[in-house]
Structure formats: C-alpha cells, structure tokens
Design a protein around this motif. Structure first.
Motif, PDB file in Angstrom:
ATOM      1  N   ALA A  43      91.562  33.265 -18.926  1.00 46.02           N
ATOM      2  CA  ALA A  43      92.417  32.297 -19.629  1.00 46.02           C
ATOM      3  C   ALA A  43      91.645  31.003 -19.879  1.00 46.02           C
ATOM      4  O   ALA A  43      90.712  30.671 -19.136  1.00 46.02           O
ATOM      5  N   PRO A  44      92.048  30.267 -20.919  1.00 51.83           N
ATOM      6  CA  PRO A  44      91.397  28.970 -21.136  1.00 51.83           C
ATOM      7  C   PRO A  44      91.744  28.001 -20.003  1.00 51.83           C
ATOM      8  O   PRO A  44      92.787  28.144 -19.363  1.00 51.83           O
ATOM      9  N   SER A  45      90.862  27.040 -19.770  1.00 53.26           N
ATOM     10  CA  SER A  45      91.159  26.007 -18.764  1.00 53.26           C
ATOM     11  C   SER A  45      90.470  24.716 -19.186  1.00 53.26           C
ATOM     12  O   SER A  45      89.448  24.758 -19.886  1.00 53.26           O
ATOM     13  N   ALA A  46      91.046  23.614 -18.774  1.00 53.33           N
ATOM     14  CA  ALA A  46      90.515  22.306 -19.171  1.00 53.33           C
ATOM     15  C   ALA A  46      89.063  22.161 -18.700  1.00 53.33           C
ATOM     16  O   ALA A  46      88.782  22.314 -17.505  1.00 53.33           O
ATOM     17  N   GLY A  47      88.176  21.904 -19.646  1.00 53.36           N
ATOM     18  CA  GLY A  47      86.754  21.735 -19.308  1.00 53.36           C
ATOM     19  C   GLY A  47      86.136  22.976 -18.714  1.00 53.36           C
ATOM     20  O   GLY A  47      85.083  22.916 -18.091  1.00 53.36           O
ATOM     21  N   ASP A  48      86.820  24.122 -18.887  1.00 53.17           N
ATOM     22  CA  ASP A  48      86.362  25.392 -18.300  1.00 53.17           C
ATOM     23  C   ASP A  48      86.229  25.285 -16.775  1.00 53.17           C
ATOM     24  O   ASP A  48      85.419  25.984 -16.164  1.00 53.17           O
ATOM     25  N   LEU A  49      87.040  24.425 -16.183  1.00 52.69           N
ATOM     26  CA  LEU A  49      86.903  24.181 -14.741  1.00 52.69           C
ATOM     27  C   LEU A  49      87.671  25.197 -13.885  1.00 52.69           C
ATOM     28  O   LEU A  49      87.434  25.300 -12.676  1.00 52.69           O
ATOM     29  N   GLN A  50      88.649  25.891 -14.507  1.00 52.47           N
ATOM     30  CA  GLN A  50      89.502  26.823 -13.748  1.00 52.47           C
ATOM     31  C   GLN A  50      90.020  26.161 -12.465  1.00 52.47           C
ATOM     32  O   GLN A  50      89.697  26.585 -11.365  1.00 52.47           O
ATOM     33  N   SER A  51      90.811  25.132 -12.675  1.00 58.10           N
ATOM     34  CA  SER A  51      91.278  24.337 -11.523  1.00 58.10           C
ATOM     35  C   SER A  51      92.468  25.002 -10.836  1.00 58.10           C
ATOM     36  O   SER A  51      93.596  24.491 -10.850  1.00 58.10           O
ATOM     37  N   TYR A  52      92.182  26.173 -10.264  1.00 59.78           N
ATOM     38  CA  TYR A  52      93.225  26.913  -9.533  1.00 59.78           C
ATOM     39  C   TYR A  52      92.565  27.835  -8.526  1.00 59.78           C
ATOM     40  O   TYR A  52      91.350  28.064  -8.557  1.00 59.78           O
ATOM     41  N   HIS A  53      93.398  28.347  -7.637  1.00 66.28           N
ATOM     42  CA  HIS A  53      92.951  29.385  -6.707  1.00 66.28           C
ATOM     43  C   HIS A  53      94.059  30.435  -6.622  1.00 66.28           C
ATOM     44  O   HIS A  53      95.237  30.097  -6.683  1.00 66.28           O
ATOM     45  N   ILE A  54      93.648  31.694  -6.501  1.00 70.82           N
ATOM     46  CA  ILE A  54      94.629  32.785  -6.472  1.00 70.82           C
ATOM     47  C   ILE A  54      94.512  33.517  -5.134  1.00 70.82           C
ATOM     48  O   ILE A  54      93.427  33.993  -4.783  1.00 70.82           O
ATOM     49  N   PHE A  55      95.613  33.596  -4.407  1.00 72.26           N
ATOM     50  CA  PHE A  55      95.654  34.396  -3.181  1.00 72.26           C
ATOM     51  C   PHE A  55      96.322  35.737  -3.507  1.00 72.26           C
ATOM     52  O   PHE A  55      97.376  35.760  -4.155  1.00 72.26           O
ATOM     53  N   VAL A  56      95.695  36.806  -3.061  1.00 72.85           N
ATOM     54  CA  VAL A  56      96.261  38.139  -3.283  1.00 72.85           C
ATOM     55  C   VAL A  56      96.867  38.613  -1.965  1.00 72.85           C
ATOM     56  O   VAL A  56      96.155  38.781  -0.972  1.00 72.85           O
ATOM     57  N   VAL A  57      98.172  38.804  -1.957  1.00 75.70           N
ATOM     58  CA  VAL A  57      98.864  39.171  -0.720  1.00 75.70           C
ATOM     59  C   VAL A  57      99.355  40.613  -0.830  1.00 75.70           C
ATOM     60  O   VAL A  57     100.180  40.928  -1.699  1.00 75.70           O
ATOM     61  N   THR A  58      98.821  41.481   0.016  1.00 82.32           N
ATOM     62  CA  THR A  58      99.308  42.868   0.048  1.00 82.32           C
ATOM     63  C   THR A  58      99.894  43.204   1.422  1.00 82.32           C
ATOM     64  O   THR A  58     100.703  44.124   1.539  1.00 82.32           O
ATOM     65  N   ASP A  59      99.502  42.457   2.421  1.00 85.05           N
ATOM     66  CA  ASP A  59      99.967  42.681   3.786  1.00 85.05           C
ATOM     67  C   ASP A  59     101.505  42.563   3.868  1.00 85.05           C
ATOM     68  O   ASP A  59     102.079  41.581   3.381  1.00 85.05           O
ATOM     69  N   GLU A  60     102.134  43.559   4.485  1.00 84.08           N
ATOM     70  CA  GLU A  60     103.606  43.617   4.479  1.00 84.08           C
ATOM     71  C   GLU A  60     104.249  42.412   5.173  1.00 84.08           C
ATOM     72  O   GLU A  60     105.239  41.853   4.697  1.00 84.08           O
ATOM     73  N   GLY A  61     103.663  42.019   6.296  1.00 83.40           N
ATOM     74  CA  GLY A  61     104.223  40.885   7.039  1.00 83.40           C
ATOM     75  C   GLY A  61     104.196  39.609   6.208  1.00 83.40           C
ATOM     76  O   GLY A  61     105.170  38.840   6.165  1.00 83.40           O
ATOM     77  N   ARG A  62     103.100  39.387   5.531  1.00 84.19           N
ATOM     78  CA  ARG A  62     103.000  38.177   4.701  1.00 84.19           C
ATOM     79  C   ARG A  62     103.944  38.261   3.494  1.00 84.19           C
ATOM     80  O   ARG A  62     104.510  37.261   3.052  1.00 84.19           O
ATOM     81  N   ARG A  63     104.115  39.459   2.942  1.00 90.60           N
ATOM     82  CA  ARG A  63     105.034  39.601   1.787  1.00 90.60           C
ATOM     83  C   ARG A  63     106.466  39.278   2.216  1.00 90.60           C
ATOM     84  O   ARG A  63     107.211  38.626   1.497  1.00 90.60           O
ATOM     85  N   THR A  64     106.798  39.721   3.424  1.00 94.11           N
ATOM     86  CA  THR A  64     108.134  39.399   3.944  1.00 94.11           C
ATOM     87  C   THR A  64     108.279  37.887   4.103  1.00 94.11           C
ATOM     88  O   THR A  64     109.299  37.298   3.739  1.00 94.11           O
TER      89      THR A  64
END
Ligand SMILES: Cc1cc2nc3c(=O)[nH]c(=O)nc-3n(C[C@H](O)[C@H](O)[C@H](O)COP(=O)(O)O)c2cc1C
Length: 173
Positions: free
Chosen positions: A38-59
């Motif tokens: 995706a486009p981002s300001a100044g190509d900085l990608q000012s975000y972080h993505i956490f991927v949660v698959t663990d059942e306890g954390r999803r709960t």
C-alpha cells in the motif's frame, strides 16, 4: 483469480469462520505482502502488524474488543498499529497525527482485499480497548493499535449491505 472489481464486490464483513481451518502460512505471507504494498507517506510505512494465531491471545483480543466473539473464532487476527513516532521524524505534527494513521489504515484495507483474493474472509474491528489490545500483543508503548482484522475461511456468506448513493457522497466540480 477475480479481477479487482469483483474482489472489491466480494468483500463483506465475515463474522463466522470455519475455526478448524487455519490460514495457511503462505496465504498469510501473501496478504501481509499486499498490505505492505500500500502507499504510505514518504514511503515510510509508519505502522507495525502483529499476526495473532495463538488461541489464548485470540480469546484475549475478543475480550479486549468487548466480547466480539468472532475474533476468537477466526483462526488469525492481524493487529494493525500506527507508528506516529516514525512519521513524526520526517513530517512533524502532520505525520504524527494524520499520516501514521492513514498509512496503517490503508495497509489494513489492502489486507482485507488480499484476503478476498486468497479465498478468505475478514472483518475490520475498531471497537476495542486500546491498552488491552496493546497488552495482548505486547506492543511497545509508541505503537497505537488502530484496527483488528479477523481472518479465516468464511462459515457464512452475508448479504451485501447497502451503500449511500453516489450522488449523496460525490460532488463533481
Ligand atoms: C473503522 C471501522 C470500524 C469497524 N468496527 C467494527 C467492529 O468493531 N465490529 C464489527 O463487527 N465490525 C466493525 N466494522 C465493520 C463494519 O461494520 C462494516 O464494514 C460495515 O457494516 C459494512 O459492511 P461490509 O464490511 O460487509 O461491507 C468496522 C469497520 C470500520 C471501517
């Protein structure tokens, strides 16, 4: 493979998932790559993505979202956080207050469309307790959770919801 228009039309919020069908690692990877395209300001990608698959954390995510149960049912959840500090370094207050949020939300929108193209369903969840979500994913304090995207194989195909007519939303000048 659907063309882009069909992909957009087939995206609906999915709130029931086949919880015994995990999202394949390659599909997760492909979706994350599309998010980061995706486009981002100044190509900085000012975000972080956490991927949660663990059942306890999803709960715990579902609890942090005030009991939205489908977050626990979905086999995966992408937690999109904005990184205002990163955008601020280059763009000052506008980066901190606007661009980081825009970067993160555009990336999340791309992820939702990529999910459709990969045969998956998703729902954007914005109603959650920010600190509780931060705690679930152990996010550093400078990251701001902005969207939870549940992800999985749909167990329902919902009816499309209506949209405001273009004439109400758009002004040609
Ligand atoms: C900023 C934002 C916040 C949302 N928060 C929630 C939420 O907390 N829970 C939920 O079930 N859906 C949430 N949604 C999904 C919307 O309800 C949904 O996109 C809308 O009703 C249109 O339906 P559709 O996605 O099927 O086209 C959110 C969507 C957006 C963009």
């Amino acid at each position: 493979m659907w063309d882009f228009f069909a992909t957009v039309r087939h995206r609906h919020s999915i709130r029931h998932y086949q919880s015994d069908m995990p999202v394949e690692r390659e599909k997760l990877h492909a979706i994350l790559e599309m998010a980061c395209a995706a486009p981002s300001a100044g190509d900085l990608q000012s975000y972080h993505i956490f991927v949660v698959t663990d059942e306890g954390r999803r709960t715990r995510l579902s609890e942090a979202a005030f009991g939205q149960a489908f977050l626990a049912e979905a086999p995966a959840c992408l937690v999109f956080c904005s990184d205002p500090q990163r955008a601020q370094e280059k763009y000052g207050a506008r980066g901190r207050e606007l661009y980081a949020l825009q970067d993160a939300t555009i990336a999340a929108a791309y992820a939702q469309l990529a999910a459709v193209a990969a045969g998956l369903g998703s729902t954007w969840v914005g109603h959650f307790d920010e600190d509780a979500v931060r705690a679930v994913v152990a996010a550093p304090g400078h990251l701001v959770p902005v969207a939870l995207i549940s992800l999985g194989y749909p167990a329902e195909i919902p009816e499309p919801t209506p949209r405001r007519p273009l004439g109400e939303v758009v002004t040609y000048l």
